[in-house]
Design a protein around this motif. Structure first.
Motif, PDB file in Angstrom:
ATOM      1  N   ARG A   1      -5.056   4.568   6.785  1.00  0.00           N
ATOM      2  CA  ARG A   1      -5.874   3.636   5.970  1.00  0.00           C
ATOM      3  C   ARG A   1      -6.279   4.325   4.664  1.00  0.00           C
ATOM      4  NH1 ARG A   1      -5.574  -1.212   5.980  1.00  0.00           N
ATOM      5  NH2 ARG A   1      -4.837  -0.453   4.026  1.00  0.00           N
ATOM      6  N   THR A   2      -6.763   5.565   4.792  1.00  0.00           N
ATOM      7  CA  THR A   2      -7.220   6.308   3.605  1.00  0.00           C
ATOM      8  C   THR A   2      -6.059   6.528   2.628  1.00  0.00           C
ATOM      9  OG1 THR A   2      -8.866   7.434   4.935  1.00  0.00           O
ATOM     10  CG2 THR A   2      -8.298   8.469   2.836  1.00  0.00           C
TER      11      THR A   2
ATOM     12  N   TYR B   1      -3.109   4.941   2.354  1.00  0.00           N
ATOM     13  CA  TYR B   1      -2.601   3.704   1.754  1.00  0.00           C
ATOM     14  C   TYR B   1      -3.586   3.190   0.685  1.00  0.00           C
ATOM     15  CZ  TYR B   1       1.301   2.998   5.092  1.00  0.00           C
ATOM     16  OH  TYR B   1       2.470   3.109   5.806  1.00  0.00           O
ATOM     17  N   ASP B   2      -4.886   3.294   0.973  1.00  0.00           N
ATOM     18  CA  ASP B   2      -5.879   2.827  -0.009  1.00  0.00           C
ATOM     19  C   ASP B   2      -5.902   3.727  -1.244  1.00  0.00           C
ATOM     20  OD1 ASP B   2      -6.463   0.759   1.664  1.00  0.00           O
ATOM     21  OD2 ASP B   2      -8.377   1.552   2.366  1.00  0.00           O
ATOM     22  N   ASN B   3      -5.714   5.030  -1.039  1.00  0.00           N
ATOM     23  CA  ASN B   3      -5.710   5.965  -2.175  1.00  0.00           C
ATOM     24  C   ASN B   3      -4.667   5.588  -3.220  1.00  0.00           C
ATOM     25  OD1 ASN B   3      -7.690   7.603  -1.182  1.00  0.00           O
ATOM     26  ND2 ASN B   3      -6.324   9.221  -0.419  1.00  0.00           N
TER      27      ASN B   3
ATOM     28  N   GLY C   1      -2.816   2.472  -3.156  1.00  0.00           N
ATOM     29  CA  GLY C   1      -2.554   1.032  -3.291  1.00  0.00           C
ATOM     30  C   GLY C   1      -1.264   0.563  -2.650  1.00  0.00           C
TER      31      GLY C   1
ATOM     32  N   ASP D   1       0.929  -1.550  -0.255  1.00  0.00           N
ATOM     33  CA  ASP D   1       0.585  -2.812   0.407  1.00  0.00           C
ATOM     34  C   ASP D   1       1.212  -2.962   1.792  1.00  0.00           C
ATOM     35  OD1 ASP D   1       3.116  -3.308  -0.402  1.00  0.00           O
ATOM     36  OD2 ASP D   1       2.605  -4.853  -1.876  1.00  0.00           O
TER      37      ASP D   1
END
Ligand code: G3P
Length: 217
Positions: free
Chosen positions: A148-149, A151-153, A155, A157
């Motif tokens: 999660r971290t 992929y969020d770092n 972007g 999708d």
């Protein structure tokens, strides 16, 4: 969080789908074996019940063969997500099929680095296996958090599809961490409705109601 059901049992899928509990379905060779059905036939039937993504897994090990199998599986219905293992050949297959506009679910993910590679290869879904990491004394939920971290770092999708979900607590923790999707067997999804205090409370209400001597209908 979307709920996928991890089974090829058509009756179980239909029952949960009627309750609005099914956003998609995941299958794998072991689940096809358990169903006793032909993969094409049963997958077609599942796709006629569920409108969300239905994962159907390739069984070849070389990219060229995986791509051919993936194209055949994708012909079953527009909501097929071709499932490929997280191997180098699986990643090559993911790149080719996702470039053709097909949904791809990259499965058997056990590390953050594998998830990073799948995202770069254009995966629609990455399937980290929580329960199987827990089985060897590693922390499956920690992996969901790490992905999660990461992929969020950046972007990415690619959707995190928490798999090998064995308990209702796994589901809660996946939702808290922010997994996009979790896939679980029907029994785990149904088990989420159970609470000992619900049973105890209902039992007391029934006893007190009987004492009133009243009826609603
Ligand atoms: O979604 C993957 C799942 O089918 C594997 O579950 O319990 O066999 O590790 P499990």
């Amino acid at each position: 969080m979307k709920f996928f059901v991890d089974t090829a049992d058509v009756d179980a899928i239909a029952e949960l789908n009627d309750l609005g509990m099914v956003d998609g379905v995941t299958t794998n060779p072991s689940l096809i074996l358990k169903s006793g059905r032909d993969i094409i036939e049963v997958t077609k039937e599942i796709c006629s019940i569920v409108s969300g993504p239905v994962s159907a897994e390739v069984v070849a090990l070389k990219a060229e063969d995986m791509i051919a199998e993936g194209r055949k599986l994708a012909e079953i219905a527009p909501n097929i997500a071709v499932k490929v293992p997280l191997t180098w050949d699986g990643l090559k297959t993911c790149k080719v099929l996702s470039s053709e506009g097909k949904m791809v679910n990259v499965t058997l993910c056990f590390s953050a680095n594998q998830a990073l590679l799948a995202a770069k290869a254009g995966a629609t879904f990455i399937s980290p296996f929580i329960g199987r990491l827990d089985d060897i004394n590693l922390d499956g939920l920690e992996l969901i958090g790490d992905i999660r971290t990461i992929y969020d770092n950046y972007g990415f999708d690619t959707q995190i599809l928490a798999a090998s979900v064995r308990t209702a607590n796994h589901v809660t923790q996946c939702a808290l961490i922010g997994a996009d999707v979790m896939t679980a067997p029907p029994a785990v999804i149904k088990g989420m409705a159970s609470h000992v205090l619900t049973d105890k409370g209902l039992d007391q209400f029934m006893k007190d109601w009987a004492k009133t001597g009243q009826k609603i209908l």
